[in-house]
Scaffold this motif. Structure first.
Motif, PDB file in Angstrom:
ATOM      1  N   PRO A 116      50.911  28.348  54.140  1.00  7.46           N
ATOM      2  CA  PRO A 116      50.427  29.734  54.104  1.00  7.46           C
ATOM      3  C   PRO A 116      51.474  30.717  54.628  1.00  7.46           C
ATOM      4  N   ALA A 117      51.524  31.883  53.999  1.00  7.23           N
ATOM      5  CA  ALA A 117      52.424  32.977  54.351  1.00  7.23           C
ATOM      6  C   ALA A 117      53.900  32.678  54.071  1.00  7.23           C
ATOM      7  N   LYS A 118      54.202  31.623  53.332  1.00  2.00           N
ATOM      8  CA  LYS A 118      55.592  31.292  52.980  1.00  2.00           C
ATOM      9  C   LYS A 118      55.857  31.665  51.525  1.00  2.00           C
ATOM     10  N   SER A 119      57.141  31.820  51.198  1.00  2.00           N
ATOM     11  CA  SER A 119      57.565  32.167  49.844  1.00  2.00           C
ATOM     12  C   SER A 119      58.751  31.299  49.439  1.00  2.00           C
ATOM     13  N   ALA A 120      58.954  31.188  48.142  1.00  2.43           N
ATOM     14  CA  ALA A 120      60.092  30.434  47.606  1.00  2.43           C
ATOM     15  C   ALA A 120      60.408  30.974  46.215  1.00  2.43           C
ATOM     16  N   GLU A 121      61.565  30.583  45.706  1.00  6.32           N
ATOM     17  CA  GLU A 121      61.966  30.982  44.359  1.00  6.32           C
ATOM     18  C   GLU A 121      62.261  29.755  43.511  1.00  6.32           C
ATOM     19  N   ILE A 122      61.920  29.864  42.245  1.00  5.50           N
ATOM     20  CA  ILE A 122      62.289  28.862  41.245  1.00  5.50           C
ATOM     21  C   ILE A 122      62.942  29.632  40.109  1.00  5.50           C
ATOM     22  N   LEU A 123      64.143  29.239  39.745  1.00  7.28           N
ATOM     23  CA  LEU A 123      64.857  29.859  38.643  1.00  7.28           C
ATOM     24  C   LEU A 123      64.779  28.909  37.455  1.00  7.28           C
TER      25      LEU A 123
END
Length: 153
Positions: A116-123
């Motif tokens: 919870p409250a975390k973010s990430a990126e996928i390209l």
């Protein structure tokens, strides 16, 4: 004899060590069913995806074949959630594995598990036409409707 005993003791010690957390199978090929990992040196369109309790926003994403998307994924829910991009068939198969090993860690460019409250990126570059999905394979989450669709034209 001393060498044999030392080797035997070392092998016993190694076999008694705790095993690392189960991880998702690494893909041994260059492409995946939904395309391939993106190239950060090339242009991309950014799409923000929010994961909350049993839903994604947006739940449908249209993409052009050959387009590169930077998914910025935010867990705005109160529990862990996943974003795993694949075909429905692959995700259903993987969901069965997750029931046996619910704490698997992702080690693939097409998936992420977030607290919870975390973010990430996928390209991701979509090289194939069709309908693909992103879903949460934590046991029961997909069953409760945590599925989104990407349509590549």
């Amino acid at each position: 004899m001393k060498t044999i005993m030392t080797t035997a003791i070392a092998l016993l010690a190694i076999s008694a060590m705790p095993q690392p957390a189960q991880s998702h199978d690494k893909h041994s090929r260059d492409t995946y069913s939904a395309g391939e990992p993106g190239n950060p040196k090339k242009p991309s369109r950014t799409i923000e995806v929010e994961m909350s309790e049993m839903e994604y926003t947006p739940s449908r994403i249209p993409v052009k074949r050959g387009e590169q998307i930077r998914f910025v994924i935010h867990n705005v829910g109160k529990e862990d959630h996943e974003f795993l991009l694949a075909t429905t068939k692959e995700n259903l198969k993987h969901a069965e594995e997750m029931k046996k090993h619910p704490h698997m860690e992702h080690d693939d460019p097409n998936g992420v598990r977030l607290k919870p409250a975390k973010s990430a990126e996928i390209l991701w570059k979509f090289t194939k036409r069709g309908t693909f999905e992103y879903s949460c394979l934590i046991p029961d989450h997909r069953d409760y409707g945590m599925i989104g669709k990407v349509t590549v034209k």
